[in-house]
Design an enzyme around this catalytic site. Structure first.
Site, PDB file in Angstrom:
ATOM      1  N   GLY A 136      40.587 -23.267  97.297  1.00 22.15           N
ATOM      2  CA  GLY A 136      41.100 -22.016  96.742  1.00 22.15           C
ATOM      3  C   GLY A 136      40.111 -21.515  95.693  1.00 22.15           C
ATOM      4  O   GLY A 136      38.959 -21.961  95.635  1.00 22.15           O
ATOM      5  N   ALA A 177      39.913 -22.045  92.469  1.00 17.55           N
ATOM      6  CA  ALA A 177      39.412 -23.042  91.520  1.00 17.55           C
ATOM      7  C   ALA A 177      38.350 -23.940  92.165  1.00 17.55           C
ATOM      8  O   ALA A 177      37.284 -24.185  91.588  1.00 17.55           O
ATOM      9  CB  ALA A 177      40.573 -23.883  90.984  1.00 17.55           C
ATOM     10  N   SER A 181      45.639 -19.062  96.887  1.00 14.39           N
ATOM     11  CA  SER A 181      44.700 -18.004  96.478  1.00 14.39           C
ATOM     12  C   SER A 181      44.655 -16.894  97.516  1.00 14.39           C
ATOM     13  O   SER A 181      44.640 -15.710  97.177  1.00 14.39           O
ATOM     14  CB  SER A 181      43.293 -18.581  96.308  1.00 14.39           C
ATOM     15  OG  SER A 181      43.272 -19.526  95.271  1.00 14.39           O
ATOM     16  N   TRP A 185      46.893 -15.891  99.366  1.00  7.03           N
ATOM     17  CA  TRP A 185      48.144 -15.135  99.428  1.00  7.03           C
ATOM     18  C   TRP A 185      48.382 -14.284  98.185  1.00  7.03           C
ATOM     19  O   TRP A 185      49.350 -13.524  98.139  1.00  7.03           O
ATOM     20  CB  TRP A 185      49.331 -16.093  99.622  1.00  7.03           C
ATOM     21  CG  TRP A 185      49.411 -16.693 100.999  1.00  7.03           C
ATOM     22  CD1 TRP A 185      48.373 -16.881 101.876  1.00  7.03           C
ATOM     23  CD2 TRP A 185      50.577 -17.183 101.659  1.00  7.03           C
ATOM     24  NE1 TRP A 185      48.826 -17.465 103.023  1.00  7.03           N
ATOM     25  CE2 TRP A 185      50.182 -17.666 102.921  1.00  7.03           C
ATOM     26  CE3 TRP A 185      51.920 -17.268 101.292  1.00  7.03           C
ATOM     27  CZ2 TRP A 185      51.079 -18.224 103.821  1.00  7.03           C
ATOM     28  CZ3 TRP A 185      52.824 -17.836 102.189  1.00  7.03           C
ATOM     29  CH2 TRP A 185      52.399 -18.295 103.447  1.00  7.03           C
ATOM     30  N   GLN A 231      48.719 -11.538  95.757  1.00  7.07           N
ATOM     31  CA  GLN A 231      48.733 -10.103  96.027  1.00  7.07           C
ATOM     32  C   GLN A 231      48.452  -9.289  94.777  1.00  7.07           C
ATOM     33  O   GLN A 231      47.580  -8.430  94.741  1.00  7.07           O
ATOM     34  CB  GLN A 231      50.129  -9.689  96.518  1.00  7.07           C
ATOM     35  CG  GLN A 231      50.596 -10.373  97.753  1.00  7.07           C
ATOM     36  CD  GLN A 231      52.089 -10.123  98.006  1.00  7.07           C
ATOM     37  OE1 GLN A 231      52.791  -9.595  97.151  1.00  7.07           O
ATOM     38  NE2 GLN A 231      52.561 -10.509  99.163  1.00  7.07           N
ATOM     39  N   GLY A 233      47.204  -9.395  91.615  1.00  3.94           N
ATOM     40  CA  GLY A 233      45.924  -9.097  91.012  1.00  3.94           C
ATOM     41  C   GLY A 233      45.467 -10.141  90.021  1.00  3.94           C
ATOM     42  O   GLY A 233      46.059 -11.215  89.910  1.00  3.94           O
ATOM     43  N   GLU A 244      51.069  -4.193  84.356  1.00  2.00           N
ATOM     44  CA  GLU A 244      52.137  -5.040  84.911  1.00  2.00           C
ATOM     45  C   GLU A 244      53.097  -5.445  83.817  1.00  2.00           C
ATOM     46  O   GLU A 244      52.711  -5.471  82.634  1.00  2.00           O
ATOM     47  CB  GLU A 244      51.537  -6.293  85.547  1.00  2.00           C
ATOM     48  CG  GLU A 244      51.136  -6.071  86.974  1.00  2.00           C
ATOM     49  CD  GLU A 244      50.686  -7.338  87.662  1.00  2.00           C
ATOM     50  OE1 GLU A 244      50.877  -8.431  87.105  1.00  2.00           O
ATOM     51  OE2 GLU A 244      50.143  -7.222  88.762  1.00  2.00           O
ATOM     52  N   ASP A 280      50.209 -32.236  96.455  1.00  2.00           N
ATOM     53  CA  ASP A 280      49.447 -33.473  96.713  1.00  2.00           C
ATOM     54  C   ASP A 280      48.651 -33.945  95.498  1.00  2.00           C
ATOM     55  O   ASP A 280      48.594 -35.140  95.209  1.00  2.00           O
ATOM     56  CB  ASP A 280      48.463 -33.270  97.879  1.00  2.00           C
ATOM     57  CG  ASP A 280      49.160 -32.981  99.195  1.00  2.00           C
ATOM     58  OD1 ASP A 280      50.402 -32.921  99.206  1.00  2.00           O
ATOM     59  OD2 ASP A 280      48.452 -32.828 100.207  1.00  2.00           O
ATOM     60  N   HIS A 296      60.188 -16.939  91.681  1.00  2.00           N
ATOM     61  CA  HIS A 296      59.997 -15.507  91.847  1.00  2.00           C
ATOM     62  C   HIS A 296      61.286 -14.899  92.372  1.00  2.00           C
ATOM     63  O   HIS A 296      61.887 -15.439  93.295  1.00  2.00           O
ATOM     64  CB  HIS A 296      58.842 -15.229  92.823  1.00  2.00           C
ATOM     65  CG  HIS A 296      58.292 -13.858  92.669  1.00  2.00           C
ATOM     66  ND1 HIS A 296      58.979 -12.746  93.076  1.00  2.00           N
ATOM     67  CD2 HIS A 296      57.143 -13.413  92.120  1.00  2.00           C
ATOM     68  CE1 HIS A 296      58.267 -11.674  92.780  1.00  2.00           C
ATOM     69  NE2 HIS A 296      57.147 -12.050  92.196  1.00  2.00           N
ATOM     70  N   ARG A 317      60.697 -12.531  85.074  1.00  2.00           N
ATOM     71  CA  ARG A 317      61.026 -13.100  86.384  1.00  2.00           C
ATOM     72  C   ARG A 317      62.233 -14.034  86.359  1.00  2.00           C
ATOM     73  O   ARG A 317      63.092 -13.975  87.232  1.00  2.00           O
ATOM     74  CB  ARG A 317      59.830 -13.917  86.906  1.00  2.00           C
ATOM     75  CG  ARG A 317      58.783 -13.059  87.511  1.00  2.00           C
ATOM     76  CD  ARG A 317      57.640 -13.881  88.023  1.00  2.00           C
ATOM     77  NE  ARG A 317      56.617 -12.940  88.471  1.00  2.00           N
ATOM     78  CZ  ARG A 317      55.405 -13.266  88.824  1.00  2.00           C
ATOM     79  NH1 ARG A 317      55.024 -14.518  88.794  1.00  2.00           N
ATOM     80  NH2 ARG A 317      54.548 -12.358  89.218  1.00  2.00           N
ATOM     81  N   HIS A 366      57.746 -20.453  93.086  1.00  3.55           N
ATOM     82  CA  HIS A 366      56.539 -19.646  93.210  1.00  3.55           C
ATOM     83  C   HIS A 366      55.312 -20.275  92.566  1.00  3.55           C
ATOM     84  O   HIS A 366      54.231 -20.289  93.155  1.00  3.55           O
ATOM     85  CB  HIS A 366      56.824 -18.287  92.569  1.00  3.55           C
ATOM     86  CG  HIS A 366      55.713 -17.296  92.695  1.00  3.55           C
ATOM     87  ND1 HIS A 366      55.174 -16.940  93.912  1.00  3.55           N
ATOM     88  CD2 HIS A 366      55.036 -16.586  91.760  1.00  3.55           C
ATOM     89  CE1 HIS A 366      54.214 -16.044  93.716  1.00  3.55           C
ATOM     90  NE2 HIS A 366      54.106 -15.823  92.425  1.00  3.55           N
ATOM     91  N   ARG A 384      54.462 -18.547  83.046  1.00  2.10           N
ATOM     92  CA  ARG A 384      53.149 -17.919  83.243  1.00  2.10           C
ATOM     93  C   ARG A 384      53.251 -16.405  83.157  1.00  2.10           C
ATOM     94  O   ARG A 384      54.144 -15.804  83.736  1.00  2.10           O
ATOM     95  CB  ARG A 384      52.621 -18.315  84.623  1.00  2.10           C
ATOM     96  CG  ARG A 384      51.375 -17.595  85.038  1.00  2.10           C
ATOM     97  CD  ARG A 384      51.033 -17.926  86.469  1.00  2.10           C
ATOM     98  NE  ARG A 384      52.003 -17.368  87.383  1.00  2.10           N
ATOM     99  CZ  ARG A 384      51.701 -16.586  88.423  1.00  2.10           C
ATOM    100  NH1 ARG A 384      50.452 -16.292  88.682  1.00  2.10           N
ATOM    101  NH2 ARG A 384      52.636 -16.125  89.212  1.00  2.10           N
ATOM    102  N   LEU A 439      44.948 -16.570  88.869  1.00  2.00           N
ATOM    103  CA  LEU A 439      43.642 -16.442  89.538  1.00  2.00           C
ATOM    104  C   LEU A 439      42.538 -16.572  88.484  1.00  2.00           C
ATOM    105  O   LEU A 439      41.515 -17.234  88.697  1.00  2.00           O
ATOM    106  CB  LEU A 439      43.537 -15.091  90.258  1.00  2.00           C
ATOM    107  CG  LEU A 439      44.408 -14.942  91.510  1.00  2.00           C
ATOM    108  CD1 LEU A 439      44.383 -13.503  92.012  1.00  2.00           C
ATOM    109  CD2 LEU A 439      43.940 -15.880  92.628  1.00  2.00           C
TER     110      LEU A 439
END
Ligand code: FAD
Length: 508
Positions: free
Chosen positions: A17, A19, A46, A48, A50, A52, A116, A212, A233, A273, A332, A367, A373
């Site tokens: 991803g 990272a 990553s 998925w 959406q 930003g 946002e 994992d 979410h 959220r 989420h 978060r 990201l």
């Protein structure tokens, strides 16, 4: 089971991803790098993402404002140094990404910054409207795959870390193409395995997000921190037989309404959220309905503004221009994970972690949207720089024996337990029941284990850790809500810490 093949590399990166890819590029300047992904390279959280990436690059924004917003969202538990690092390193990392070919949306030649919820400035960059993560990973992959001493292996699921004399010496991987185990020795290992949403019955995460990294680090003796903090979410698409596709925050930001079956609104859609998730839960309980509805029919330009969401919903027979979509809360994002310092170092020598699997404390108890990201880029790069500085080979010949037993429980009941007792609303009695049921699962050998067996083993370990830590945290804070302790309590303004062999959960 015996490992049939042995591979040697300087640096092993587990996960492709944001990272893992970002780290790999920097690591490749100092040695050979092997990047493993357990499925196709395109299968990651990553890809998925959406909404930003939040970053201070616009003229009217300031580092201190992004810092303050992140700390406010974290509900008293952010590590302030980690937050400062995130917001300070962020702009240069995003500029580097653009230099490597990432195209964020622009108005003319100027970057477009979206506003946002809970961000005090417009600071969220998007790509192709709602495909930000896909565009970032595309550019990172193109960059990484142009470097000669960097190699990718897909369908290679790391099952365990190898340790020798208290240090991590490599990893064992299950090769999905041959069905064989492969032993990989490395000077240093980076866990960049992403999230753990699949531990729960309802999740927005892809199939690979089975926690994992957390499970294998815990088994190897690393400290895991704040694992009870999971962000749920509020608005995942809820259709029989369909994956829980995320209907992004940006939709409510743009003015979408939440309605019950009678068409009534029941919550301020712009609340945090966790508040919206709990309000939906309460509404579903009150009405006896399996979901509520997200209504965009009064908004202009939906297909152009949210192309991926619009097309995906259309694929399931829902035209968002004409009617509402059934939605339901879903697991989420994991705020906690393998404890690291600001250089990605875990408590185990030669083991590093970055991205969603890690817990630097940057998100605290909750978060701020669009910070993850950025976290992957910033801390992926920092971990790589620290790994390069490691002296010595770390190539012990004899590694400690692994406990390769598997829990005798199927995936579905396991995920049901996590969802029912450690989901959006928790209670001490339910959490104690979850701990009892999970610790009562019998462990045994498997004749010819496949990837799912290894994943269930990890999900079982992670569900147990979440339930134990959630039971110990007798308060409500951020993403962790206890019906029996609905308030924040000052004595719990601390991080939970747990390691194998500890008698219980510590707070520090
Ligand atoms: C639907 C959705 C929307 C989101 N939207 C946003 C957003 O708009 N903005 C934002 O900032 N964040 C968003 N997030 C969160 C964000 O996408 C993730 O937190 C972030 O991408 C995690 O990056 P990562 O590199 O840590 O892990 P990932 O991108 O999840 O990558 C994990 C990698 O590890 C590999 N892996 C896992 N286990 C193993 C194993 N055992 N062996 C080998 N490989 C393994 C996987 O195959 C994968 O390659 C969203 C998440 C989801 C699910």
């Amino acid at each position: 089971m015996t490992a049939l093949e042995r591979i040697q590399t300087d640096f092993l990166v587990v996960g492709a991803g944001v990272a893992g890819l970002r780290a790999a590029v920097t690591l490749a300047e100092s040695g050979s790098v092997l990047v493993l992904a357990k499925d196709r390279l395109e299968e990651s959280n990553s890809q998925w993402a959406q909404g930003g990436i939040a970053v201070v690059l616009s003229d009217d924004d300031e580092i201190e404002l992004h810092e303050a917003d992140t700390i406010a969202a974290g509900d008293g538990l952010c590590n302030r140094d980690a937050v400062r690092t995130l917001v300070e390193d962020g702009p240069a990392e995003v500029q580097l990404l653009m230099h490597w070919g990432t195209h964020f949306d622009r108005e003319g030649s100027r970057l477009m910054f979206a506003r946002e919820g809970a961000h005090s400035r417009s600071r969220v960059l998007h790509a192709h409207g709602d495909s930000t993560g896909r565009e970032m990973t595309r550019a990172l992959y193109v960059k990484a795959s142009s470097i000669p001493n960097l190699r990718f292996e897909s369908f290679a699921a790391v099952t365990d870390l190898l340790t020798a004399s208290g240090e991590v010496a490599g990893a064992l991987a299950f090769d999905g193409k041959t069905g064989k185990l492969v032993e990989i020795r490395a000077r240093a290992v980076l866990l960049a395995t992403g999230g753990l949403g699949r531990v729960f019955r309802e999740t927005t995460n892809p199939d690979v997000a089975t926690g994992d990294g957390v499970a294998m680090a815990y088994r190897a003796g690393a400290v895991v921190s704040d694992i009870e903090f999971v962000q749920f979410h509020p608005t995942a698409l809820h259709l029989e037989g369909a994956p829980r596709f995320l209907l992004s925050e940006a939709l409510r930001g743009a003015g979408a309404y939440l309605r019950n079956k009678a068409g009534e609104r029941f919550v301020n859609e712009l609340s945090a959220r966790d508040v919206v998730s709990r309000a939906i839960f309460a509404e579903m309980e009150r009405t006896g309905e399996p979901h509520v509805y997200l209504d965009l029919t009064h908004l202009a330009d939906v297909p152009r503004r949210f192309p991926r969401i619009y097309e995906t919903c259309s694929g399931y027979g829902i035209d968002l221009v004409k009617g509402p979509a059934p939605v339901h809360p879903a697991a989420h994002y994991a705020m906690g994970g393998v404890e690291t310092d600001l250089q990605g170092r875990t408590s185990l020598p030669r083991l590093f972690a970055a991205g969603e699997v890690a817990c630097t404390g940057v998100h605290g108890a909750n978060r701020l949207a669009s910070n993850s990201l950025l976290e992957g880029l910033v801390f992926g790069a920092r971990a790589a720089r620290a790994m390069r500085e490691l002296a010595g080979a770390g190539r012990a010949d004899r590694v400690e024996e692994l406990d390769l037993r598997f829990p005798r429980i199927a995936e579905a009941p396991l995920r049901d337990i996590a969802w029912k007792y450690a989901g959006v609303e928790r209670h001490g009695e339910g959490l104690a029941e979850a701990v009892r049921r999970l610790s009562g699962v019998e462990m045994g050998a498997a004749a010819a284990p496949v990837r799912l067996d290894f994943e269930v083993r990890n999900m079982h370990a992670v569900a147990s850790l979440i339930a134990r830590c959630a039971l110990a945290r007798e308060e409500s804070r951020g993403g962790h809500y206890r019906l029996d302790f609905p308030e924040k309590r000052p004595e719990f303004q601390k991080h939970s810490l747990i390691a194998r062999g500890d008698s219980g959960v510590r707070f520090g």
